[in-house]
Design an enzyme around this catalytic site. Structure first.
Site, mmCIF file in Angstrom:
data_model
loop_
_atom_site.group_PDB
_atom_site.id
_atom_site.type_symbol
_atom_site.label_atom_id
_atom_site.label_comp_id
_atom_site.label_asym_id
_atom_site.label_seq_id
_atom_site.Cartn_x
_atom_site.Cartn_y
_atom_site.Cartn_z
ATOM 1 N N PRO A 38 68.352 75.153 42.433
ATOM 2 C CA PRO A 38 67.497 76.013 41.613
ATOM 3 C C PRO A 38 66.777 77.119 42.377
ATOM 4 C CG PRO A 38 66.577 73.809 41.796
ATOM 5 C CD PRO A 38 67.972 73.740 42.331
ATOM 6 N N ASN A 39 66.738 78.259 41.733
ATOM 7 C CA ASN A 39 66.001 79.461 42.163
ATOM 8 C C ASN A 39 66.658 80.228 43.302
ATOM 9 O OD1 ASN A 39 63.758 79.226 40.290
ATOM 10 N ND2 ASN A 39 63.194 77.412 41.464
ATOM 11 N N ARG B 66 61.873 87.677 45.410
ATOM 12 C CA ARG B 66 60.505 87.252 45.735
ATOM 13 C C ARG B 66 60.559 86.400 47.013
ATOM 14 N NH1 ARG B 66 57.045 86.939 41.237
ATOM 15 N NH2 ARG B 66 55.476 86.378 42.772
ATOM 16 N N TYR C 69 62.365 83.557 52.698
ATOM 17 C CA TYR C 69 63.818 83.424 52.551
ATOM 18 C C TYR C 69 64.599 84.686 52.928
ATOM 19 C CZ TYR C 69 62.174 79.312 50.041
ATOM 20 O OH TYR C 69 61.547 78.149 49.727
ATOM 21 N N ASN D 59 72.874 73.216 49.542
ATOM 22 C CA ASN D 59 71.443 73.495 49.626
ATOM 23 C C ASN D 59 70.877 73.123 48.257
ATOM 24 O OD1 ASN D 59 68.863 74.395 49.726
ATOM 25 N ND2 ASN D 59 69.339 76.424 50.574
ATOM 26 N N ALA E 67 64.830 72.841 45.716
ATOM 27 C CA ALA E 67 63.710 71.919 45.453
ATOM 28 C C ALA E 67 64.190 70.499 45.153
ATOM 29 C CB ALA E 67 62.866 72.448 44.300
ATOM 30 N N HIS F 63 64.057 67.411 47.617
ATOM 31 C CA HIS F 63 62.894 66.560 47.845
ATOM 32 C C HIS F 63 62.600 65.603 46.690
ATOM 33 C CE1 HIS F 63 62.637 69.675 50.804
ATOM 34 N NE2 HIS F 63 62.352 70.588 49.905
ATOM 35 N N ASP G 289 72.946 60.187 44.940
ATOM 36 C CA ASP G 289 73.936 59.218 44.447
ATOM 37 C C ASP G 289 75.290 59.885 44.206
ATOM 38 O OD1 ASP G 289 72.130 57.157 44.580
ATOM 39 O OD2 ASP G 289 71.672 57.126 42.441
ATOM 40 N N GLU H 147 74.117 69.531 54.760
ATOM 41 C CA GLU H 147 72.911 70.037 54.085
ATOM 42 C C GLU H 147 72.442 71.303 54.801
ATOM 43 O OE1 GLU H 147 69.575 67.460 54.855
ATOM 44 O OE2 GLU H 147 68.441 68.220 53.138
ATOM 45 N N HIS I 238 69.416 74.433 54.756
ATOM 46 C CA HIS I 238 68.200 75.064 54.234
ATOM 47 C C HIS I 238 67.999 76.380 54.953
ATOM 48 C CE1 HIS I 238 67.214 71.630 51.870
ATOM 49 N NE2 HIS I 238 67.471 70.870 52.914
ATOM 50 N N SER J 251 65.174 78.162 55.115
ATOM 51 C CA SER J 251 63.912 78.124 55.869
ATOM 52 C C SER J 251 63.871 76.889 56.766
ATOM 53 C CB SER J 251 62.727 78.109 54.900
ATOM 54 O OG SER J 251 62.730 76.899 54.144
ATOM 55 N N ARG K 225 57.153 73.201 57.188
ATOM 56 C CA ARG K 225 56.506 73.570 55.931
ATOM 57 C C ARG K 225 55.686 72.407 55.343
ATOM 58 N NH1 ARG K 225 60.561 76.845 52.247
ATOM 59 N NH2 ARG K 225 58.562 77.308 51.232
#
Ligand code: CA2
Length: 144
Positions: free
Chosen positions: A9-10, A17, A22, A74, A77, A80, A87, A98, A100, A102, A107
């Site tokens: 997401p995002n 933004r 990022y 990636n 959110a 976390h 699963d 994986e 990321h 950032s 963080r």
């Protein structure tokens, strides 16, 4: 070899933004970089993005049936929070890396747990878009 790059997401808002965290490059730029990397490595690949947890689970499951050999993910959110994505990754048993953008470890506390990471063979963070390139290279070198 066929790889799948999944973004949560995002991440479609990249470059619009939070450029301080990022970067200024857009999701389109990320797509172009990933597709260029597939071409350079001479492999088949797809880049997929969704804002919906269930759609991400569906796409991971689909990878099991469509001949995908490895996943770069990636989960954004959902990293976390999502036991469902963890699963799904365990269910398909494909090597997953994986990524990321950032450096998550420097963080907030709530970002310090990664559920998806528990099913991944490697985690790359804090390297910007280059992290995706490294993840693809890792899968090609180790699983081709
Ligand atoms: O650093 C990463 O790649 C993250 O997975 C990005 C997620 C964040 O929740 C993770 O903790 C770390 C957030 C992606 C949101 O991307 C945005 C892009 C532009 C504007 C706002 C958010």
């Amino acid at each position: 070899m066929k790889l799948l790059v999944i973004n949560g997401p995002n991440l479609n808002m990249l470059g619009i933004r939070e450029k301080n965290i990022y970067g200024a490059e857009t999701y389109e730029d990320l797509k172009n970089l990933v597709e260029k990397t597939f071409a350079e490595k001479g492999i088949e690949g797809e880049i997929y993005q969704s804002n919906h947890e269930g759609d991400l689970v569906d796409r991971i499951q689909q990878a099991y049936f469509d001949g995908t050999n490895g996943i770069v993910i990636n989960p954004a959110a959902y990293t976390h929070t999502s036991v469902a994505i963890l699963d799904a990754l365990k269910a398909v048993m494909l090597p997953a890396v994986e990524v990321h953008i950032s450096d998550v470890k420097t963080r907030e506390d709530f970002r310090q747990i990664s559920y998806a990471g528990k099913a991944c063979v490697k985690t790359i963070m804090g390297k910007g878009f280059q992290g995706y390139v490294e993840a693809i290279e890792y899968l090609v070198e180790n699983y081709k």
